[in-house]
Scaffold this active site. Structure first.
Site, PDB file in Angstrom:
ATOM      1  N   TRP A 321       5.553  11.562  16.964  1.00 25.47           N
ATOM      2  CA  TRP A 321       4.735  10.385  17.256  1.00 25.47           C
ATOM      3  C   TRP A 321       3.250  10.744  17.290  1.00 25.47           C
ATOM      4  O   TRP A 321       2.398   9.950  16.901  1.00 25.47           O
ATOM      5  CB  TRP A 321       5.158   9.793  18.611  1.00 25.47           C
ATOM      6  N   HIS A 322       2.936  11.965  17.742  1.00 24.41           N
ATOM      7  CA  HIS A 322       1.527  12.351  17.846  1.00 24.41           C
ATOM      8  C   HIS A 322       0.889  12.599  16.490  1.00 24.41           C
ATOM      9  O   HIS A 322      -0.345  12.577  16.377  1.00 24.41           O
ATOM     10  CB  HIS A 322       1.391  13.602  18.718  1.00 24.41           C
ATOM     11  N   GLY A 323       1.688  12.864  15.478  1.00 27.80           N
ATOM     12  CA  GLY A 323       1.101  13.073  14.167  1.00 27.80           C
ATOM     13  C   GLY A 323       2.114  13.616  13.177  1.00 27.80           C
ATOM     14  O   GLY A 323       3.104  14.229  13.561  1.00 27.80           O
ATOM     15  N   PHE A 467      -4.050   9.325  17.670  1.00 30.53           N
ATOM     16  CA  PHE A 467      -2.609   9.073  17.622  1.00 30.53           C
ATOM     17  C   PHE A 467      -2.318   7.591  17.474  1.00 30.53           C
ATOM     18  O   PHE A 467      -1.205   7.190  17.462  1.00 30.53           O
ATOM     19  CB  PHE A 467      -1.925   9.613  18.880  1.00 30.53           C
TER      20      PHE A 467
END
Length: 467
Positions: A321-323, A467
């Site tokens: 989800w963060h990248g 994000f």
């Protein structure tokens, strides 16, 4: 325009006056909030606002079809596919393109997937997750469906649009459509939080980034081993101050607009283990992952082993989800494996065996494990993270050019004082509340000017914006 710019401050003061000038007509207040939110987003890039508007219309239409259908689950699934597809297209297309191309060749398909130069909208992860919580809540009949303006404002509410917290419909949407008279909430606390945010982000986090973290992470072999260790701890403090400062600021902005945001940050470095850490760090994300990923996967309902697999899958998703990068997957895997190891240890011995004997030892172990994982989070790539870790243990024979011993002592003192700082913050708010009305803006303005005058030049972006 960012939350920390003079441009935003002046715009917010003007909006604040107009917004409360319309306090007798709540519908008008919400309309002003919606226009301001889209104006703020469009100021970053008009295409971001256009994508959000189109996404909102599509999800609203699917929600209406879901409510009218005799088979609502099919429409819920369509809406969830749209949400995931929207996120996948803008955030993960290039990451998975190469793997998908290889898979197509393996299947004998000669089609060439296009390389798209896609501009990822800031905040897309946050409003996508909020929309999923809304869809599921409406499907489960936990809330009444929103009108289009209410739903649009719920997704675009500007204090949370760029980096959260990820608000649930039961919290934010219900406040936005409540007919109760809206009032500024906890004015003294809101003003105090703004000054704290400036102190944490503009001064301390900005100084740590420019003086220690950025140069050492860029070329760890060019620094003395002690300086690399100092940067290792400095990043842990930088991201703590950055996220804490962001949370203080958006909480204050929402309070000034009469909205209470959910708690998103609770002294995470006081955590006694990784489970405790995730109850304190980015609370809205960890609770979202728990409720919409871990529990639907089966949670702990299918035995201990399956629960650990579900847990690891949820943490890998949290990392992704963060990248779209392997380094975030490694970061998520480290936290997932750490919690799984903790659960296995509880099973073999007893729950919280270390913290029950020595809370300080438990905190130190947890803190260092989190710091180790932060290296992968901060580095630009897996190779850079490995280079940094190697420089922590292999001396480069470089002379000291930075005051690493001084910084390490300061960081140790900060960690020691951490339990007392949250108490000090609350006492400061109490003292601020008893000052005469004319003394509050004077004191807070002086504090803000002092912080701005000693801060590094430039306005650094909050880490979680990306994000």
């Amino acid at each position: 325009m960012t939350y920390l710019s003079i441009e935003f401050a002046l715009a917010f003061i003007g909006f604040f006056a107009v917004y409360w000038g319309a306090r007798r007509v709540q519908g008008l207040q919400n309309l002003l909030l919606l226009l301001a939110s889209y104006g703020f987003y469009a100021k970053l890039d008009w295409r971001f606002a256009a994508i959000l508007a189109l996404y909102t219309l599509c999800q609203y239409g699917l929600t209406r079809r879901m409510l009218a259908s005799e088979r609502p689950k099919r429409w819920l699934q369509a809406a969830l596919v749209l949400a995931v597809g929207n996120l996948a297209l803008f955030k993960y297309f290039d990451f998975f393109r190469e793997s998908a191309q290889t898979a197509l060749y393996a299947l004998g398909v000669q089609a060439m997937l296009p390389a798209l130069d896609i501009l990822m909208p800031v905040g897309i992860s946050f409003y996508t997750f909020q929309s999923i919580s809304y869809l599921v809540s409406v499907y489960r009949k936990e809330i009444k469906p929103a009108t289009l303006p209410q739903f649009a404002l719920f997704l675009a509410f500007f204090p949370t649009l760029l980096a959260g917290p990820i608000c649930r419909a039961q919290d934010l949407l219900e406040q936005l459509r409540s007919r109760a008279p809206r009032m500024v909430k906890q004015l003294d606390r809101a003003l105090g939080l703004i000054v704290l945010a400036l102190l944490k982000k503009l001064w301390l986090a900005g100084w740590l980034a420019s003086a220690w973290v950025d140069p050492v992470f860029a070329a760890p072999d060019s620094f003395n081993i002690l300086e690399v260790w100092a940067a290792f701890y400095a990043y842990a403090l930088q991201i703590y101050l950055d996220f804490s400062g962001y949370t203080d600021l958006v909480t204050a902005l929402a309070l000034l607009l009469g909205i209470q945001l959910p708690r998103n940050f609770d002294a995470p470095y006081l955590a006694l283990n990784l489970r405790d850490f995730w109850r304190r760090w980015h609370i809205s994300l960890s609770s979202w992952i728990r409720d919409y990923v871990y529990i639907p996967l089966g949670g702990n309902r299918q035995g201990f082993a399956r629960a650990q697999i579900n847990l690891l899958a949820a943490m890998l998703l949290s990392g992704l989800w963060h990248g779209a990068s392997l380094k975030y997957l490694v970061w998520g895997a480290m936290h997932g494996l750490g919690v799984v190891g903790l659960n296995v240890g509880d099973k073999l011995w007893r729950r919280d065996a270390v913290s029950s004997v020595s809370p300080w030892l438990a905190r130190l172990l947890t803190f260092h494990y989190v710091c180790l994982a932060w290296v992968f989070f901060r580095a630009q790539s897996l190779d850079e993270a490995v280079d940094f870790l190697r420089a922590m243990f292999v001396s480069s024979n470089q002379e000291l050019t930075l005051n690493a011993p001084g910084l390490l002592v300061l960081l140790a003192l900060w960690l020691w004082a951490l339990p007392k700082l949250s108490v000090l913050k609350e006492r400061s708010f109490v003292r601020l509340a008893v000052l005469p009305w004319w003394g509050k803006p004077l004191l807070l303005s002086l504090c803000a000017l002092l912080v701005i005058s000693v801060s590094p030049s430039g306005i650094p972006a909050f880490i979680y914006y990306q994000f």
